[in-house]
Write a protein that holds these residues in place. Structure first.
Motif, PDB file in Angstrom:
ATOM      1  N   GLU A 271     -17.900  -1.389   2.964  1.00 34.66           N
ATOM      2  CA  GLU A 271     -17.978  -0.516   1.448  1.00 34.66           C
ATOM      3  C   GLU A 271     -16.622  -0.283   0.841  1.00 34.66           C
ATOM      4  O   GLU A 271     -16.675   0.138  -0.049  1.00 34.66           O
ATOM      5  CB  GLU A 271     -19.078   0.264   1.693  1.00 34.66           C
ATOM      6  N   ASN A 272     -15.991   0.244   1.823  1.00 32.26           N
ATOM      7  CA  ASN A 272     -14.821   0.610   1.425  1.00 32.26           C
ATOM      8  C   ASN A 272     -13.844  -0.344   1.057  1.00 32.26           C
ATOM      9  O   ASN A 272     -13.135  -0.032   0.223  1.00 32.26           O
ATOM     10  CB  ASN A 272     -13.975   1.692   2.451  1.00 32.26           C
ATOM     11  N   ILE A 273     -13.632  -0.910   2.192  1.00 28.54           N
ATOM     12  CA  ILE A 273     -12.362  -2.048   0.993  1.00 28.54           C
ATOM     13  C   ILE A 273     -13.034  -2.531  -0.241  1.00 28.54           C
ATOM     14  O   ILE A 273     -12.689  -3.566  -1.060  1.00 28.54           O
ATOM     15  CB  ILE A 273     -12.724  -3.102   2.428  1.00 28.54           C
TER      16      ILE A 273
ATOM     17  N   ALA B 145      -6.278  -1.918  -0.574  1.00 28.00           N
ATOM     18  CA  ALA B 145      -5.518  -2.468  -1.684  1.00 28.00           C
ATOM     19  C   ALA B 145      -5.556  -3.437  -2.381  1.00 28.00           C
ATOM     20  O   ALA B 145      -4.589  -3.917  -3.170  1.00 28.00           O
ATOM     21  CB  ALA B 145      -4.452  -1.861  -0.663  1.00 28.00           C
ATOM     22  N   LEU B 146      -5.699  -4.750  -1.167  1.00 28.07           N
ATOM     23  CA  LEU B 146      -5.387  -6.230  -2.069  1.00 28.07           C
ATOM     24  C   LEU B 146      -6.570  -6.889  -2.143  1.00 28.07           C
ATOM     25  O   LEU B 146      -6.483  -7.680  -2.153  1.00 28.07           O
ATOM     26  CB  LEU B 146      -5.560  -7.281  -0.685  1.00 28.07           C
TER      27      LEU B 146
ATOM     28  N   ALA C 295       2.706  -8.651   5.473  1.00 25.40           N
ATOM     29  CA  ALA C 295       2.166 -10.839   6.003  1.00 25.40           C
ATOM     30  C   ALA C 295       1.102 -10.518   4.679  1.00 25.40           C
ATOM     31  O   ALA C 295       1.512 -11.517   3.594  1.00 25.40           O
ATOM     32  CB  ALA C 295       1.767 -10.399   7.296  1.00 25.40           C
ATOM     33  N   ALA C 296       0.165  -9.533   4.727  1.00 22.17           N
ATOM     34  CA  ALA C 296      -0.807  -9.395   3.539  1.00 22.17           C
ATOM     35  C   ALA C 296      -0.514  -8.992   2.141  1.00 22.17           C
ATOM     36  O   ALA C 296      -0.436 -10.285   1.101  1.00 22.17           O
ATOM     37  CB  ALA C 296      -1.895  -8.176   3.470  1.00 22.17           C
ATOM     38  N   SER C 297       0.500  -8.610   1.196  1.00 20.81           N
ATOM     39  CA  SER C 297       1.249  -8.735   0.433  1.00 20.81           C
ATOM     40  C   SER C 297       2.182 -10.269   0.407  1.00 20.81           C
ATOM     41  O   SER C 297       2.037 -10.702  -0.357  1.00 20.81           O
ATOM     42  CB  SER C 297       2.366  -7.699   0.409  1.00 20.81           C
ATOM     43  N   LYS C 298       2.575 -10.626   1.585  1.00 21.67           N
ATOM     44  CA  LYS C 298       3.469 -11.843   1.177  1.00 21.67           C
ATOM     45  C   LYS C 298       1.993 -12.888   0.808  1.00 21.67           C
ATOM     46  O   LYS C 298       2.358 -14.028  -0.187  1.00 21.67           O
ATOM     47  CB  LYS C 298       4.492 -12.638   2.288  1.00 21.67           C
TER      48      LYS C 298
END
Lengths: 863, 245
Positions: free
Chosen positions: B122-124, B175-176, B206-209
């Motif tokens: 739920e938070n994500i 955030a993503l 890594a996740a942002s890339k």
């Protein structure tokens, strides 16, 4: 020193920097204590008004002689003078009439008919030891000879711009009368009675004005100095005949009135106390939240060496400050509210118990004292638990957990404690109801309220979990976040919802009780009001004028074409076992009641049996107050002494809390030698023209010279009139109910406000994620709405149960009335809907605050 | 209302996604704001290329968080411009900025700022739920992100049952989850031990890339700056120098 510093850090700074929260709490306490103050003060003013009238009118008299029901024969004055040890005897006729003042409002005037001849012969210009100034050119002979000549008080003459010799018009039994100011009473004593609305006239003129058929109300007796009261009473009894009259001290009337009003005042005060309790919830709410929010500060102070006891005292001081300021404001506001309520309460007392004429407040300093003490005690009690919790928290823990809420007692424990409380309430309810103060009824009610409050937190936890489980897929992100917020602070939410629960329960219970009572009375009226027309003397004041119709009028009505049966009725107040009771005589054979006997027998059969046996039927309230049942005997006073009569039946009656003892008319006339009438029920023949008969009755009344003009009401008109009186009696309860709901709504506002401030980081995070200000506000409003739904839902359930107790137990214990309990769904929807709207509105301030806090703007503020 | 997403960037094309020009911001301090204004940002100018991972480094009170707030549209500058993908944020209304943030910006905070009584999923999923994405779809997407941050086995846990490192992983996933063009991270390791901090930074990078997001991270830690393509040094509201790693 340490206390002062801790108080400043933990309390004063916060109170100053959170003015809205502080003010809302103070306002809540002020409203709760104000309600109690207003009720108590209005009640006391009404009773004081009665007492003042008694003491002023009786003057120096230490004994009064009254008839057993009927008035006294004036010739008894001569008899009384033969008794030993008597200095003076003053006969008196006392009644009330109406005068339209210069503002167009009808004011009640107390008429005192006194023996002016005795004063004149003594060359005295005093009335009951008060000097009066006669009109210029007016001699005493005219005052005695002219029935229009009266003496008024200074305040009455100045308020109405009347000079000596001026005329004014009053409404009394039988129509309007023009009176002339023949003298003015001086002195302040009279100004205290009905705001000075008093007029004095000769006893013979009062008899004419009030249509008293030559009977007087009372003899006021001043014994010789040094004469023993018991000796004087014994001597008077010898002269009058034992038990033929009632001889008592004037204060005895006050004591009886106190007794009579005890249950009425107890019930009204219970409402006021409940409002204070709701206010105390607000303090509990505020201090609890303060403890949670300042947990880090508490930890810091404890780490610096501040003792546990100081922390407790600091938070108790916060409750005390809020309680004192709120109570003082409540006393002020309650006094203002009482000024508006005093006439309503006075009317309710007049209609149901005894004539009082309070239109202004009589300030009794003990009342604000009691209210202040109660307000402070409730505040301290409310702050005790959170203060103790603050003191008992280990410093390391407080600093680590920040502003998080402590878990408190487990949900299971709360559930169990609530169940134990409910069981205790149930056991209390199994006790036999006792006539008098409704102790067991209120005891059960309090225990049940406690149960529901203890069940709140488990209920909130269960409900939020249920909603999440069943509806999380379609309820939207706002609801999801609102539920998360509620779960994170279930304890605080339960406190706010508790205040709401209490006020909703109170509103529902009293509302349903009044509705059930109204419905019972309506049904009862349908059963007992079977006649087509009712003839009576108009009541110029709520207690009536005391005027009657002559017995011969019955025959005149019977002779009207179209009239079938006629039931003449006469009743008056006597003392049975020192309790005021109405004794009445009617034509029992004519009674056509339906389903009105307690034991389910046919009313006609019971009445007929009573008629044949010379027995009586008594009302339910009388039977309960005197613990009398069918077949037992009742001893009632008559002018010839006490008479023992058998009770043939007990019938439902809601017209008087004092109760009735009813007998057949011939027996009544024999016992009281009184053929006068208060009312006549007229049953028409089939097809008779009601309007024509009404006009005929009025035209025949004119033929009797001394009779006041009667009023003739139809069945429907009488019912409407009775229900209006009923509604007036309960008018004051609605004010208190509204106040309780406002206080509870303030509780939600303060709780939500604190909750919002606590969660500002969380709300701001939502804004970072792209939540608009409106969305944040909506989340807060949804939380308010949820609290509203839980508080209202459980409040309605509790209210219905409490109403059942109130209706079937408390009313029975207080007034001896059996009321059929009914649930009115429209009323529940109305209360639930209105309170729900109020809770939504209560969420507006916190929602705005939440939106403000969540918005990052150009100013960094200390929050 | 104009809603836009950061345009995709093809091979060889590196557009400037973020242009900060002569940015100035002052705050009034104290209760009720009676004290004189304090300049927090003073004539700050820089640009960030699409997909870049940059650090704003400086001591406490140097203006890092204020700068992030201005980039995120949570506040408006006194003067100067904040352009994200060619759009001047200051020209948008507050609701417009919220809507823009909802679609285009992701935030990671030092204290995680998760909703304690919601589950990991739920938070994500919150940003998607705010976008009125159907619940099932939002949950599927949240589960995918939870897997990415190695929390696939804890999706139904309430976040207040997680460790600090796990909470921050939830915050990164959140955030993503809505594929923003820019992720703003404010001291994301400030509340974590150094080992966990490094894990988180690895994950964030890594996740942002993987998602093609530009990351602007405020930090006071030199070691954190090592993860970045570039470091902007801030002192007393001014941009002092730019360092490559």
């Amino acid at each position: 020193m340490m206390f002062g510093a801790a108080l400043r850090i933990l309390v004063l700074i916060h109170l100053k920097h959170q003015p809205s929260r502080t003010l809302l709490t103070i306002l809540g306490v002020a409203l709760g204590t104000g309600a109690l103050m207003a009720i108590d003060l209005a009640n006391e003013s009404a009773v004081q008004s009665f007492r003042k009238t008694v003491s002023t009118v009786t003057g120096q008299a230490t004994l009064t002689v009254t008839g057993n029901g009927t008035g006294l024969d004036p010739r008894l004055v001569d008899s009384a003078s033969r008794a030993n040890g008597i200095r003076s005897i003053s006969p008196l006729i006392e009644g009330r009439i109406l005068h339209r003042n210069k503002n167009g409002y009808d004011e009640t005037i107390l008429v005192l008919g006194v023996d002016l001849l005795a004063s004149t012969e003594a060359g005295d210009t005093t009335v009951r030891n008060i000097q009066f100034e006669p009109a210029q050119g007016l001699d005493f002979r005219k005052l005695l000879a002219d029935p229009s000549c009266v003496i008024v008080t200074e305040s009455f003459s100045s308020d109405n711009g009347l000079q000596l010799g001026d005329d004014f018009v009053v409404s009394a039994s039988g129509g309007e009368h023009r009176l002339t100011v023949a003298g003015v009473l001086s002195g302040d004593r009279w100004a205290a009675v009905l705001d000075g609305n008093v007029l004095v006239t000769d006893i013979a003129h009062a008899d004419l004005l009030l249509k008293r058929d030559g009977l007087i109300d009372r003899l006021d007796i001043v014994p010789e100095p040094g004469a023993a009261e018991q000796t004087v009473v014994a001597s008077l009894k010898r002269v009058f005949g034992n038990d033929a009259v009632r001889i008592e001290r004037p204060e005895a009337r006050n004591e009886r009135v106190d007794q009579m009003l005890a249950a009425f005042r107890f019930n009204l005060n219970a409402l006021g106390h409940l409002a204070v309790l709701v206010g105390a919830f607000l303090i509990f709410n505020t201090v609890s939240i303060a403890v949670v929010r300042r947990r880090t500060d508490i930890g810091m102070l404890r780490a610096l060496g501040v003792r546990r006891n100081i922390i407790r005292r600091v938070f108790l001081a916060e409750g005390l400050i809020l309680g004192i300021v709120g109570s003082c404001l409540g006393i002020l506001g309650g006094t203002i509210l009482a000024a508006f309520l005093v006439e309503t309460v006075s009317d309710a007392i007049s209609i149901n118990f005894v004539q009082t004429d309070a239109s202004r407040l009589t300030f009794d300093w003990s009342i604000p004292g009691v209210v202040l003490v109660l307000g402070i005690a409730a505040s301290l009690a409310a702050s005790w638990f959170p203060a103790t919790e603050a003191a008992s928290t280990p410093p390391a823990n407080t600093m680590r957990t920040g502003s998080r809420e402590r878990s408190g007692p487990s949900l299971r424990k709360l559930w169990l404690a609530g169940s134990v409380s409910a069981a205790a309430g149930g056991l209390l309810l199994l006790q036999e109801p006792r006539s008098g103060l409704p102790i067991t009824g209120y005891g059960t009610s309090l225990l049940l309220i406690l149960s529901f409050i203890l069940w709140l937190k488990p209920a909130i936890a269960a409900l939020t979990a249920l909603v999440r489980k069943t509806a999380s897929g379609f309820m939207g992100s706002n609801c999801l976040l609102a539920l998360a917020g509620l779960r994170s602070s279930a304890g605080k939410v339960a406190i706010a919802a508790g205040g709401l629960l209490m006020s909703v329960a109170m509103t529902v219970s009293v509302g349903l009780m009044v509705e059930s009572f109204r419905q019972t009375v309506t049904t009862w009226m349908e059963q007992v009001l079977q006649a087509d027309l009712y003839v009576s003397i108009p009541r110029v004041t709520s207690s009536g004028s005391g005027a009657t119709m002559p017995g011969e009028f019955t025959a005149m009505i019977e002779s009207i074409d179209g009239v079938g049966t006629v039931d003449p009725f006469r009743s008056f107040e006597v003392l049975v076992n020192n309790k005021p009771t109405n004794v009445g005589g009617g034509r029992l054979a004519a009674v056509r009641f339906e389903n009105t006997m307690l034991d389910g027998r046919s009313a006609q059969d019971v009445m007929e049996a009573a008629r044949k046996k010379g027995a009586v039927v008594v009302s339910e309230s009388f039977a309960r107050a005197h613990d009398i049942s069918v077949g037992e005997t009742v001893e009632i006073p008559t002018p010839d002494g006490y008479r023992v009569l058998t009770v043939e039946g007990v019938y439902y009656d809601y017209s008087s809390e004092k109760g009735y003892v009813i007998m057949d008319r011939p027996l009544f006339e024999e016992l009281y030698d009184d053929d006068r009438l208060d009312s006549i029920s007229v049953y028409l023949q089939a097809g008779a023209d009601r309007k024509r008969v009404r006009e005929e009755i009025l035209s025949r009344a004119v033929l009797i010279e001394s009779m006041p003009t009667p009023e003739v009401r139809s069945n429907d008109e009488l019912r409407t009139y009775a229900l209006e009186a009923f509604d007036q009696t309960f008018a004051v309860t609605s004010v208190v109910r509204i106040i309780a709901v406002i206080v509870a709504t303030l509780g939600i506002t303060t709780m939500m406000l604190a909750q919002t401030i606590d969660r500002q980081h969380e709300l701001r995070a939502l804004r970072y994620m792209g939540a608009t200000v409106k969305r944040v506000a909506r989340i807060v409003v949804i939380e308010s709405a949820f609290i509203g739904v839980v508080g209202i839902g459980m409040g309605i359930v509790a209210g219905v149960i409490l109403s059942w107790i109130l209706t079937t137990r408390i009313m029975l214990e207080s007034f001896g009335w059996t009321i059929r309990f009914e649930i009115s769904p429209p009323l529940l929807f109305e209360i639930g809907g209105l309170v729900f709207i109020a809770t939504l509105l209560a969420g507006i301030i916190p929602a705005r605050e939440g939106a403000r806090l969540a918005a990052t703007n150009s100013e960094r503020r200390f929050t | 209302m104009l809603l836009f997403r950061i345009p995709p960037h093809g091979p060889g094309f590196v557009p400037m996604i973020l242009n900060i020009n002569n940015l100035t911001k002052s705050y009034k301090e104290g209760y009720n704001g009676q004290s004189p204004a304090h300049r927090v940002l003073d004539d700050v100018t820089f640009s960030v290329a699409s997909g870049e991972f940059i650090a704003l480094r400086g001591a406490s009170g140097s203006g890092k968080t204020t700068l992030l707030n201005l980039i995120g549209g949570l506040d408006v500058p006194d003067s100067g411009r904040v352009e994200v993908a060619g759009q001047d944020i200051a020209l948008m209304s507050d609701d417009g900025r919220s809507e823009w943030r909802l679609h285009s910006i992701g935030f990671v905070f030092q204290f995680f700022n998760l909703i304690g009584n919601l589950t990991v999923t739920e938070n994500i999923a919150l940003p998607l739920l705010f976008q009125d994405t159907p619940d099932r779809k939002a949950r599927e997407r949240a589960h995918a992100l939870a897997d990415e941050v190695a929390l696939g086995d804890k999706v139904d846990r309430f976040v207040n049952q997680l460790s600090g490192g796990e909470m921050q992983r939830v915050a990164i996933a959140r955030a993503l989850v809505h594929e923003p063009g820019v992720v703003l991270a404010d001291e994301p390791t400030g509340n974590l031990d150094s080992t966990t901090g490094h894990v988180i930074l690895d994950l964030l990078k890594a996740a942002s890339k993987r998602h093609g997001a530009t990351v602007v991270m405020a930090t006071h830690d030199h070691k954190c700056a090592d993860y970045c393509d570039r470091t902007l040094e801030m002192t007393d509201g001014r941009l002092m120098k730019t360092e490559a790693p």
